[in-house]
Write a protein that holds these residues in place. Sequence first.
Motif, mmCIF file in Angstrom:
data_model
loop_
_atom_site.group_PDB
_atom_site.id
_atom_site.type_symbol
_atom_site.label_atom_id
_atom_site.label_comp_id
_atom_site.label_asym_id
_atom_site.label_seq_id
_atom_site.Cartn_x
_atom_site.Cartn_y
_atom_site.Cartn_z
ATOM 1 N N SER A 147 1.374 -1.470 0.052
ATOM 2 C CA SER A 147 -0.047 0.459 0.079
ATOM 3 C C SER A 147 1.042 1.355 -0.015
ATOM 4 O O SER A 147 0.528 2.106 -0.270
ATOM 5 N N ARG A 148 1.847 1.196 0.027
ATOM 6 C CA ARG A 148 2.742 2.094 -0.177
ATOM 7 C C ARG A 148 3.791 2.895 -1.356
ATOM 8 O O ARG A 148 3.505 1.708 -2.546
ATOM 9 N N LYS A 149 4.257 3.918 -1.493
ATOM 10 C CA LYS A 149 5.081 4.881 -2.950
ATOM 11 C C LYS A 149 5.778 4.340 -2.355
ATOM 12 O O LYS A 149 6.729 4.789 -1.416
ATOM 13 N N ILE A 150 7.243 4.050 -2.885
ATOM 14 C CA ILE A 150 8.348 4.184 -2.735
ATOM 15 C C ILE A 150 9.284 4.730 -4.144
ATOM 16 O O ILE A 150 8.550 4.694 -5.169
ATOM 17 N N GLU A 178 4.342 -1.996 -9.942
ATOM 18 C CA GLU A 178 3.725 -2.772 -8.981
ATOM 19 C C GLU A 178 4.853 -3.503 -8.620
ATOM 20 O O GLU A 178 4.697 -4.635 -9.371
ATOM 21 N N ILE A 179 5.174 -3.977 -7.056
ATOM 22 C CA ILE A 179 6.575 -4.598 -6.598
ATOM 23 C C ILE A 179 5.450 -5.999 -6.907
ATOM 24 O O ILE A 179 4.274 -5.223 -5.192
ATOM 25 N N SER A 180 5.475 -7.122 -6.308
ATOM 26 C CA SER A 180 4.750 -8.540 -6.051
ATOM 27 C C SER A 180 5.110 -8.149 -4.324
ATOM 28 O O SER A 180 6.224 -7.670 -3.712
ATOM 29 N N SER A 181 4.149 -8.705 -3.912
ATOM 30 C CA SER A 181 4.009 -8.552 -2.195
ATOM 31 C C SER A 181 5.429 -9.289 -2.093
ATOM 32 O O SER A 181 6.261 -9.334 -0.998
ATOM 33 N N LYS A 182 5.703 -10.443 -2.267
ATOM 34 C CA LYS A 182 7.053 -11.529 -2.540
ATOM 35 C C LYS A 182 8.105 -10.993 -2.243
ATOM 36 O O LYS A 182 9.297 -11.187 -1.785
ATOM 37 N N SER A 183 8.210 -10.043 -3.376
ATOM 38 C CA SER A 183 9.192 -9.283 -3.667
ATOM 39 C C SER A 183 9.944 -8.487 -1.854
ATOM 40 O O SER A 183 10.875 -7.486 -2.492
ATOM 41 N N CYS A 184 8.814 -7.807 -1.486
ATOM 42 C CA CYS A 184 8.798 -6.326 -0.817
ATOM 43 C C CYS A 184 10.422 -6.159 -0.101
ATOM 44 O O CYS A 184 10.436 -4.971 -0.029
ATOM 45 N N ASN A 185 10.371 -7.056 0.341
ATOM 46 C CA ASN A 185 12.107 -7.320 0.905
ATOM 47 C C ASN A 185 13.619 -6.914 0.232
ATOM 48 O O ASN A 185 14.072 -6.596 0.925
ATOM 49 N N PHE A 186 13.056 -7.106 -0.747
ATOM 50 C CA PHE A 186 13.976 -6.686 -1.630
ATOM 51 C C PHE A 186 14.804 -5.000 -1.838
ATOM 52 O O PHE A 186 15.638 -4.891 -1.800
#
Length: 188
Positions: A147-150, A178-186
């Motif tokens: 739900s964030r923007k980077i 959009e970044i997949s939720s699985k990849s958020c930690n990258f």
Amino acid sequence: MLTHMKRITLNTIIAGMFTLAAAFPLYAAKKGAMVGKISSLDETNETIMLMDDLVEVNCIDAKLRIKGVDDPTLVDLKVGDTVKVKGDAGSSSVIEASKVKEPVKLNKKYDGKFSGETRQVNTSKKTFELLGQEIDASSLSSVTMSSRKISFDNMVSGVQVYVNASVKNGKLVANTMEISSKSCNFCH
């Protein structure tokens, strides 16, 4: 003795298979997908070009699925058809398709849709590769992550993304990312 030999041979074969599998993994690089309109076909070389001939797809090993056609071949596709391609480009810009499906819907705002793992991210040039295609991200104000923007400045290679793109001035330009939720930690 014969039973003993069978057991030794079978065990050797099984052990050899595990050694071979460890040396040559049976999985391929992470594959991606894209959706776009066919701009040209080359039936002789079994390739299709998408998105104003900017994306080349090798269909030699692809399983084709075309609605209403039994045992489809490349001849059953036509310029202007919108297709979904699954595959990977490896180190080249040619997508090696494993599957091609038609018909597929595409949002009229965009010329194509990509999903896959980012490669060759260049935050200073604001570009990245997806399925071997260089995509310009300079028009993006931000990248959506959950739900964030980077900022695109935080992007790295190896992130699963979904991108809507357009063709502008002979290149692929990201409209949304959009970044997949699985990849958020990258990225954070």
